[in-house]
Design a protein around this motif. Structure first.
Motif, PDB file in Angstrom:
ATOM      1  N   SER A  63       0.817  -1.209   0.000  1.00  0.00           N
ATOM      2  CA  SER A  63       0.000   0.000   0.000  1.00  0.00           C
ATOM      3  C   SER A  63       0.852   1.260   0.000  1.00  0.00           C
ATOM      4  CB  SER A  63      -0.921  -0.005   1.225  1.00  0.00           C
ATOM      5  OG  SER A  63      -0.163  -0.057   2.426  1.00  0.00           O
ATOM      6  N   ASN A  64       0.188   2.363  -0.356  1.00  0.00           N
ATOM      7  CA  ASN A  64       0.800   3.694  -0.275  1.00  0.00           C
ATOM      8  C   ASN A  64       2.097   3.775  -1.089  1.00  0.00           C
ATOM      9  OD1 ASN A  64       0.885   6.362   0.516  1.00  0.00           O
ATOM     10  ND2 ASN A  64       1.947   5.938   2.435  1.00  0.00           N
ATOM     11  N   ASN A  65       2.037   3.288  -2.347  1.00  0.00           N
ATOM     12  CA  ASN A  65       3.155   3.407  -3.274  1.00  0.00           C
ATOM     13  C   ASN A  65       2.636   4.018  -4.572  1.00  0.00           C
ATOM     14  OD1 ASN A  65       5.683   2.169  -2.073  1.00  0.00           O
ATOM     15  ND2 ASN A  65       4.245   0.493  -1.696  1.00  0.00           N
ATOM     16  N   ASN A  66       3.360   3.850  -5.636  1.00  0.00           N
ATOM     17  CA  ASN A  66       2.927   4.348  -6.948  1.00  0.00           C
ATOM     18  C   ASN A  66       2.822   3.204  -7.945  1.00  0.00           C
ATOM     19  OD1 ASN A  66       2.957   7.195  -6.226  1.00  0.00           O
ATOM     20  ND2 ASN A  66       5.183   7.022  -6.193  1.00  0.00           N
ATOM     21  N   LEU A  67       2.378   2.059  -7.472  1.00  0.00           N
ATOM     22  CA  LEU A  67       2.275   0.881  -8.331  1.00  0.00           C
ATOM     23  C   LEU A  67       1.048   0.984  -9.216  1.00  0.00           C
ATOM     24  CD1 LEU A  67       3.047  -1.881  -5.679  1.00  0.00           C
ATOM     25  CD2 LEU A  67       4.659  -0.676  -7.144  1.00  0.00           C
ATOM     26  N   GLY A  68       1.072   0.247 -10.302  1.00  0.00           N
ATOM     27  CA  GLY A  68      -0.132   0.141 -11.113  1.00  0.00           C
ATOM     28  C   GLY A  68       0.026   0.757 -12.472  1.00  0.00           C
ATOM     29  N   GLY A  69      -0.969   1.599 -12.827  1.00  0.00           N
ATOM     30  CA  GLY A  69      -1.031   2.076 -14.189  1.00  0.00           C
ATOM     31  C   GLY A  69      -1.653   1.052 -15.111  1.00  0.00           C
ATOM     32  N   SER A  70      -2.031  -0.106 -14.549  1.00  0.00           N
ATOM     33  CA  SER A  70      -2.674  -1.182 -15.308  1.00  0.00           C
ATOM     34  C   SER A  70      -3.477  -2.019 -14.323  1.00  0.00           C
ATOM     35  CB  SER A  70      -1.633  -2.049 -16.023  1.00  0.00           C
ATOM     36  OG  SER A  70      -0.768  -2.652 -15.086  1.00  0.00           O
ATOM     37  N   ASP A  71      -4.123  -3.058 -14.850  1.00  0.00           N
ATOM     38  CA  ASP A  71      -4.934  -3.917 -13.993  1.00  0.00           C
ATOM     39  C   ASP A  71      -4.080  -4.628 -12.945  1.00  0.00           C
ATOM     40  OD1 ASP A  71      -6.947  -3.175 -15.648  1.00  0.00           O
ATOM     41  OD2 ASP A  71      -7.148  -5.087 -16.675  1.00  0.00           O
ATOM     42  N   ILE A  72      -4.713  -4.980 -11.838  1.00  0.00           N
ATOM     43  CA  ILE A  72      -4.074  -5.868 -10.874  1.00  0.00           C
ATOM     44  C   ILE A  72      -3.913  -7.232 -11.544  1.00  0.00           C
ATOM     45  CG2 ILE A  72      -4.337  -7.013  -8.640  1.00  0.00           C
ATOM     46  CD1 ILE A  72      -6.057  -4.636  -7.769  1.00  0.00           C
ATOM     47  N   PRO A  73      -2.720  -7.838 -11.517  1.00  0.00           N
ATOM     48  CA  PRO A  73      -2.528  -9.104 -12.242  1.00  0.00           C
ATOM     49  C   PRO A  73      -3.409 -10.216 -11.679  1.00  0.00           C
ATOM     50  CG  PRO A  73      -0.637  -8.640 -10.829  1.00  0.00           C
ATOM     51  CD  PRO A  73      -1.484  -7.403 -10.820  1.00  0.00           C
ATOM     52  N   TYR A  74      -3.736 -11.155 -12.531  1.00  0.00           N
ATOM     53  CA  TYR A  74      -4.613 -12.262 -12.146  1.00  0.00           C
ATOM     54  C   TYR A  74      -3.917 -13.267 -11.244  1.00  0.00           C
ATOM     55  CZ  TYR A  74      -1.832 -14.726 -15.563  1.00  0.00           C
ATOM     56  OH  TYR A  74      -0.769 -15.262 -16.235  1.00  0.00           O
ATOM     57  N   ASN A  75      -2.577 -13.378 -11.368  1.00  0.00           N
ATOM     58  CA  ASN A  75      -1.857 -14.469 -10.699  1.00  0.00           C
ATOM     59  C   ASN A  75      -1.343 -14.031  -9.331  1.00  0.00           C
ATOM     60  OD1 ASN A  75      -0.176 -12.680 -11.932  1.00  0.00           O
ATOM     61  ND2 ASN A  75       1.030 -14.186 -13.042  1.00  0.00           N
ATOM     62  N   LEU A  76      -2.270 -13.736  -8.445  1.00  0.00           N
ATOM     63  CA  LEU A  76      -1.930 -13.354  -7.075  1.00  0.00           C
ATOM     64  C   LEU A  76      -1.613 -14.596  -6.246  1.00  0.00           C
ATOM     65  CD1 LEU A  76      -4.774 -10.728  -6.576  1.00  0.00           C
ATOM     66  CD2 LEU A  76      -2.338 -10.219  -6.779  1.00  0.00           C
ATOM     67  N   PRO A  77      -0.902 -14.411  -5.136  1.00  0.00           N
ATOM     68  CA  PRO A  77      -0.659 -15.562  -4.252  1.00  0.00           C
ATOM     69  C   PRO A  77      -1.988 -16.202  -3.844  1.00  0.00           C
ATOM     70  CG  PRO A  77       0.715 -13.713  -3.619  1.00  0.00           C
ATOM     71  CD  PRO A  77      -0.226 -13.188  -4.657  1.00  0.00           C
ATOM     72  N   PRO A  78      -2.147 -17.498  -4.026  1.00  0.00           N
ATOM     73  CA  PRO A  78      -3.476 -18.118  -3.894  1.00  0.00           C
ATOM     74  C   PRO A  78      -3.988 -18.259  -2.475  1.00  0.00           C
ATOM     75  CG  PRO A  78      -1.814 -19.785  -4.347  1.00  0.00           C
ATOM     76  CD  PRO A  78      -1.122 -18.467  -4.447  1.00  0.00           C
ATOM     77  N   ASN A  79      -3.098 -18.201  -1.475  1.00  0.00           N
ATOM     78  CA  ASN A  79      -3.522 -18.490  -0.103  1.00  0.00           C
ATOM     79  C   ASN A  79      -3.345 -17.297   0.833  1.00  0.00           C
ATOM     80  OD1 ASN A  79      -4.074 -21.285  -0.742  1.00  0.00           O
ATOM     81  ND2 ASN A  79      -1.858 -21.563  -0.849  1.00  0.00           N
ATOM     82  N   LEU A  80      -3.506 -16.109   0.284  1.00  0.00           N
ATOM     83  CA  LEU A  80      -3.389 -14.894   1.090  1.00  0.00           C
ATOM     84  C   LEU A  80      -4.500 -14.811   2.127  1.00  0.00           C
ATOM     85  CD1 LEU A  80      -2.516 -12.080  -1.493  1.00  0.00           C
ATOM     86  CD2 LEU A  80      -1.046 -12.967   0.322  1.00  0.00           C
ATOM     87  N   GLU A  81      -4.139 -14.256   3.278  1.00  0.00           N
ATOM     88  CA  GLU A  81      -5.129 -13.891   4.285  1.00  0.00           C
ATOM     89  C   GLU A  81      -5.335 -12.383   4.324  1.00  0.00           C
ATOM     90  OE1 GLU A  81      -4.093 -15.508   8.076  1.00  0.00           O
ATOM     91  OE2 GLU A  81      -3.993 -17.576   7.339  1.00  0.00           O
ATOM     92  N   ARG A  82      -4.293 -11.633   3.982  1.00  0.00           N
ATOM     93  CA  ARG A  82      -4.376 -10.175   3.966  1.00  0.00           C
ATOM     94  C   ARG A  82      -3.742  -9.650   2.673  1.00  0.00           C
ATOM     95  NH1 ARG A  82      -5.458  -7.595   8.778  1.00  0.00           N
ATOM     96  NH2 ARG A  82      -4.330  -5.740   8.031  1.00  0.00           N
ATOM     97  N   LEU A  83      -4.498  -8.821   1.949  1.00  0.00           N
ATOM     98  CA  LEU A  83      -4.005  -8.176   0.738  1.00  0.00           C
ATOM     99  C   LEU A  83      -4.329  -6.695   0.826  1.00  0.00           C
ATOM    100  CD1 LEU A  83      -2.797  -8.165  -2.108  1.00  0.00           C
ATOM    101  CD2 LEU A  83      -5.065  -8.748  -3.004  1.00  0.00           C
ATOM    102  N   ASN A  84      -3.299  -5.868   0.846  1.00  0.00           N
ATOM    103  CA  ASN A  84      -3.476  -4.423   0.970  1.00  0.00           C
ATOM    104  C   ASN A  84      -2.732  -3.725  -0.165  1.00  0.00           C
ATOM    105  OD1 ASN A  84      -3.848  -1.791   1.708  1.00  0.00           O
ATOM    106  ND2 ASN A  84      -3.049  -1.998   3.788  1.00  0.00           N
TER     107      ASN A  84
END
Length: 727
Positions: A114-135
Motif C-alpha cells: 500500500s501507499n506506493n505508486n504501483l499500477g497504471g494497469s490492472d491488478i494481475p490475475y496471478n496473485l498468491p493463492p492463499n493470502l489472508e491479507r491483501l493491501n
C-alpha cells in the motif's frame, strides 16, 4: 560432524582430531551460510517482482536473479522455514507493477504494498493463492479486479481503496472468511454484486466515493459493524437492520429515508429576505418612507430606487455579454486544438488509460508548433510515431526536450560472443544450419564448443536507415531487459566487424506454425489441453508486453511462426522488441496477405495493443482448426481463416465441424465452446470491442480451472504435464 575417538588413543591424537572436528564444523557452518535457505519458487517470484518494480534501490538486499530472501533477510520479507510468508513494503515510493508470477508464493499469507505508486494497469490475475491479507491501498491500479480473487477462500482482509479501479469481475461466494473489505475512492459503478450477500463474516465494508447505484438491501443480513457507503448514487430506503449499525455513514446518496442534511451555517452576509410589504423592495427597511412622509419625498425615493434597479439590470446585461463573449472565444480556441469542453467529462476523474488515449489523440492532431517539436524530439532511431504515443506535448513537460538515448553494451546482462566463435558454431552460417527466416533476418542453429545449442539470428539491416550499429545497441539493450517465462530468452549478442547477431535459447520443437501445418503428422502431438496451454502461455507473454513493460511493447508481428515450443510444449514468443523499433510500413509490407493483420492496420497501417489482440485471436483459430491464417490453396471463401470461421464460432454444430481433424474428436465440448467465445472477442472487427490481454488471460485461466475442477481435492493441483494433458 567428527566424533572423538575412544579414550585409549594418545592425548596428542585426541587433540589433533578435536582440531580437525572443529575445522569441519566451521566449514559446514560456512557452507550452510552460502546455501540458499529459500524455496526456489519463492526466489523466482521475488526476483520477477523486483524486476517489475524497476529494481528499486530502497529494497535493500533484493536482487533480480537468484539470491536468498530468507537466509539474507530481504527488507520487508518474513519467512517461516524456507517459505516466504509475508511481504510488507508499504509507503516506500515504489513504482512499476506487481510481479507476473506471484502465484508461486503459495505460503504467502500477507502482501502489503500500500501507499506506493504501483499500477497504471490492472491488478494481475496471478496473485498468491492463499493470502489472508491483501493491501494495495493508495496506488494507481486501474481496470478490472482479477477473477482469481474469487478463489482465495483464506482471504480475511482486502483493501483496494484509493486506486482507479472500475470493474468488479469477482464472485464473492467463496470468500466466507473475509472480515474487512475496502473499495473506497475508486471508479466502481453499477449495482452491488449479488454475491456480496455471501460474505458471512464481513464486519467492515467501505464503499464510499464511488459511483455505485441501486439499493443496499443485499447487505441487510451481513454482520456489519462498520459500513460507509457515502458519496455514491444509491437510492431507495435504508433497511432498518442497517440503521442499527454503530458506525454507519450514508450521506451523499439519494436514499428516500436518509437523515436531512445538516443546516448550512449562517454566513457573514446573509441574503436579504423579501420585505413583508406588498411592494417589493431591494432597499433596507430603514429607507422605507414613514406614514408621515409627504408625497413629494415618496416620489423622489421611488425614482431613485427605479434608477438603481435599472443600473443594476444594465450592469448585469453588460457583464453577461462579456462573459458569454469570452466563453465563446475560449470554446473556439479549444475546438481548434481538438479540445471541446462540451465533450469532456468534467465530473469523472481521468484514469491513466483515459490520459493515454487523450495524449495519443492529441499527438495525432498537433498544431504546427507541436509538429516542430515532434520533429526535434529524438530517441535514437525510434520512429516518431512511437514518441507520439509515449510523450506528453505539454510545454511545461521536461520530457519535451530532445533526448538522445545511449545504451552501454557493458551494462547489458547477456553474453558478448565473438564473431569467430559463432561462425564456427554455425559452420560459417551454412544452409544446413538454417532453421528459419523472418522479417528481421535469418536464424541458424549454433552448437558451441561446450555443446550448448543456440539459435543465432543474423539481423538484416539493409532496409534500415543510417547507423545500424547504434540501432543494434539500442535493440539489444531493450531485449535484454525483457524477462518472462513465455518469451524467447536472449542468451547473448555479437557486434563485431559489421555483424549484428543475437543468440537465443534453442527450442527443439520448433515453431507452432510448423507443428500445426507441416504435413508430417506432427500436429497429432498437440492434444486439446496442450493447445490451451500454448494459448494461455502466449497470452501471458502478450499481457506482460502490453501491461507490465513500461512503456508498453506492441509486438506487431504476433503469429504462429513466432511461437517457439520447448520439449514440454511451453510457448516462447520470439522477435519481441523488434517491431517496436521499425516503422509500421516496414512491418505491414512484410506481413502482406498473412491473415494476421487487424482490419484497422490494413486501412491505416497503424498498430496498437488491440491489433496484437486480433493477431492473438487468429493464432487461437489456428489452434482450434489446424488451418493456416491465410491459405490460397483453399476455396476463395475459405482463404481468410477469420472471415471463414467467425460466423460459425457461436454455432455448436458448425464449431464441431471446424475443429482440427488431428484431434480425432478428443476434446471437452464446454472447453471448446469457451475457447471459441474468447476467439470471437479477440477478432472483433472494431478494435474498441476487443478485450485487453489481461482479460483474455483471465478467461483462459478460468477455462483451465473449470476443466480441471474436481480432478483432485489437492490445492493447486490443476497443472499440465509434459504432454499438455491436465492432471
Amino acid at each position: 560432524m567428527v566424533k572423538a575417538r575412544s579414550s585409549d588413543r594418545t592425548s596428542a591424537s585426541g587433540m589433533a582430531l578435536g582440531v580437525a572436528g572443529l575445522a569441519a564444523l566451521l566449514l559446514a557452518t560456512a557452507f550452510a551460510g552460502v546455501t540458499a535457505d529459500t524455496n526456489s519458487d519463492d526466489v523466482t517470484a521475488l526476483n520477477a517482482f523486483y524486476t517489475t518494480l524497476n529494481s528499486p534501490s530502497q529494497l535493500t538486499d533484493w536482487v533480480p536473479q537468484n539470491g536468498d530472501p530468507c537466509g539474507q533477510s530481504w527488507l520487508g520479507v518474513t519467512c517461516s522455514g524456507s517459505r516466504v510468508i509475508t511481504i510488507k513494503i508499504s509507503g516506500m515510493g515504489l513504482e512499476g507493477t506487481l510481479g507476473y508470477n506471484l502465484n508461486l508464493l503459495t505460503e504467502l499469507s500477507e502482501l502489503d504494498a500500500s501507499n506506493n505508486n504501483l499500477g497504471g494497469s490492472d491488478i494481475p490475475y496471478n496473485l498468491p493463492p492463499n493470502l489472508e491479507r491483501l493491501n494495495l491501498e493508495k496506488n494507481n491500479f486501474t481496470g478490472t479486479l482479477p477473477y482469481s480473487i474469487s478463489h482465495m477462500p483464506t482471504l480475511k482482509y482486502l483493501n483496494l481503496g484509493h486506486n482507479q479501479l472500475s470493474d468488479i469481475d469477482v464472485m464473492f461466494n467463496q470468500l466466507t472468511n473475509l472480515t474487512t473489505l475496502d473499495f473506497s475512492y475508486n471508479l466502481f459503478s453499477g449495482t452491488l454484486p449479488e454475491s456480496f450477500s455471501s460474505l458471512s463474516s464481513l464486519s467492515t465494508l467501505h464503499l464510499q466515493n464511488n459511483q455505485f447505484t441501486g439499493t443496499i438491501d443485499l447487505l441487510t443480513d451481513l454482520p456489519l459493524t462498520d459500513l460507509n457507503v457515502a458519496n455514491n448514487q444509491f437510492s431507495g430506503p435504508i433497511p432498518d437492520k442497517l440503521k442499527s449499525i454503530s458506525n454507519l455513514q450514508t450521506s451523499g446518496n439519494s436514499f428516500s429515508n436518509s437523515p436531512a442534511p445538516a443546516a448550512t451555517p449562517p454566513s457573514d452576509n446573509p441574503p436579504l429576505r423579501p420585505s413583508p410589504s406588498r411592494t417589493p423592495s431591494h432597499s433596507n427597511n430603514n429607507n422605507r418612507p414613514s406614514r408621515g412622509s409627504n408625497t413629494n419625498n415618496g416620489g423622489k425615493s421611488s425614482k431613485v430606487g427605479g434608477a438603481a434597479v435599472a443600473g443594476i439590470v444594465i450592469s448585469l446585461v453588460v457583464v453577461g455579454a462579456l462573459v458569454t463573449f469570452f466563453l465563446m472565444k475560449r470554446k473556439s480556441v479549444r475546438s481548434q486544438h481538438g479540445d471541446d469542453p462540451e465533450k469532456n467529462e468534467h465530473l469523472s476523474p481521468l484514469t491513466p488509460r483515459r490520459i493515454k488515449q487523450l495524449k495519443a489523440s492529441r499527438a495525432v492532431s498537433l498544431s504546427p508548433a507541436g509538429k516542430e517539436l515532434k520533429k526535434n524530439a529524438s530517441m535514437n532511431l525510434k520512429p516518431p510515431s512511437k514518441i507520439e504515443l509515449h510523450k506528453s506535448f505539454d510545454e511545461n513537460d521536461p520530457t519535451n526536450k530532445p533526448v538522445t538515448k545511449k545504451v552501454n553494451l557493458s551494462s547489458i546482462r547477456a553474453t558478448a560472443y565473438k564473431v569467430a566463435d559463432l561462425q564456427i558454431a554455425t559452420e560459417s552460417f551454412s544452409a544446413d544450419n538454417l532453421v528459419g527466416e523472418g522479417s528481421f533476418g535469418r536464424v541458424y542453429r549454433a552448437q558451441l564448443s561446450d555443446q550448448k545449442v543456440l539459435a543465432v539470428k543474423k539481423i538484416n539491416f539493409s532496409a534500415l536507415p543510417d547507423h545500424p550499429s547504434d540501432f543494434f545497441v539500442e535493440l539489444v539493450g531493450k531485449i535484454a531487459k525483457l524477462s518472462h517465462p513465455n518469451l524467447s530468452e536472449l542468451d547473448g549478442y555479437c557486434s563485431e566487424h559489421g555483424q549484428c547477431l543475437l543468440a537465443y535459447e534453442f527450442y527443439r520443437k520448433g515453431s507452432l506454425h510448423d507443428l500445426l501445418h507441416l504435413s508430417d503428422g506432427h500436429s497429432k502431438l498437440l492434444s486439446w489441453n496442450s493447445r490451451v496451454k500454448i494459448a494461455l502461455g502466449s497470452a501471458r507473454a502478450l499481457e506482460y508486453l502490453h501491461e507490465t513493460c513500461s512503456p508498453s511493447i506492441i509486438l506487431k508481428n504476433f503469429k504462429s511462426s513466432n511461437i517457439l515450443l520447448d520439449d514440454e510444449l511451453n510457448p516462447h514468443i520470439s522477435d519481441c522488441g523488434f517491431a517496436d523499433l521499425i516503422p509500421n510500413q516496414e512491418v505491414q509490407e512484410s506481413d502482406a496477405n498473412s491473415g494476421y493483420k487487424a482490419p484497422e492496420v490494413t486501412m491505416t497501417g497503424q498498430y496498437s495493443q488491440k491489433s496484437d489482440v486480433y493477431s492473438f485471436g487468429v493464432v487461437m483459430l489456428e489452434l482450434l482448426t489446424g488451418r493456416k491464417a491465410f491459405d490460397s490453396s483453399q476455396p476463395r471463401s475459405q482463404q481468410s481463416l477469420v472471415l471463414w470461421a467467425s460466423p460459425q464460432l457461436h454455432d455448436i454444430d458448425s464449431l464441431d465441424q471446424m475443429v482440427d481433424p488431428a484431434l480425432e474428436g478428443v476434446y471437452p465440448a464446454k472447453s471448446l465452446s469457451r475457447f471459441a467465445d474468447a476467439i470471437a472477442l479477440c477478432v472483433q472487427p472494431e478494435p474498441e470491442f476487443r478485450p485487453p490481454m489481461s482479460e483474455v488471460v483471465q478467461s483462459l485461466v478460468l477455462l483451465v480451472q473449470r476443466s480441471c475442477m474436481g480432478l483432485s481435492s489437492e490445492r493447486n493441483s490443476c497443472r499440465f504435464d509434459e504432454s499438455g494433458d491436465s492432471r
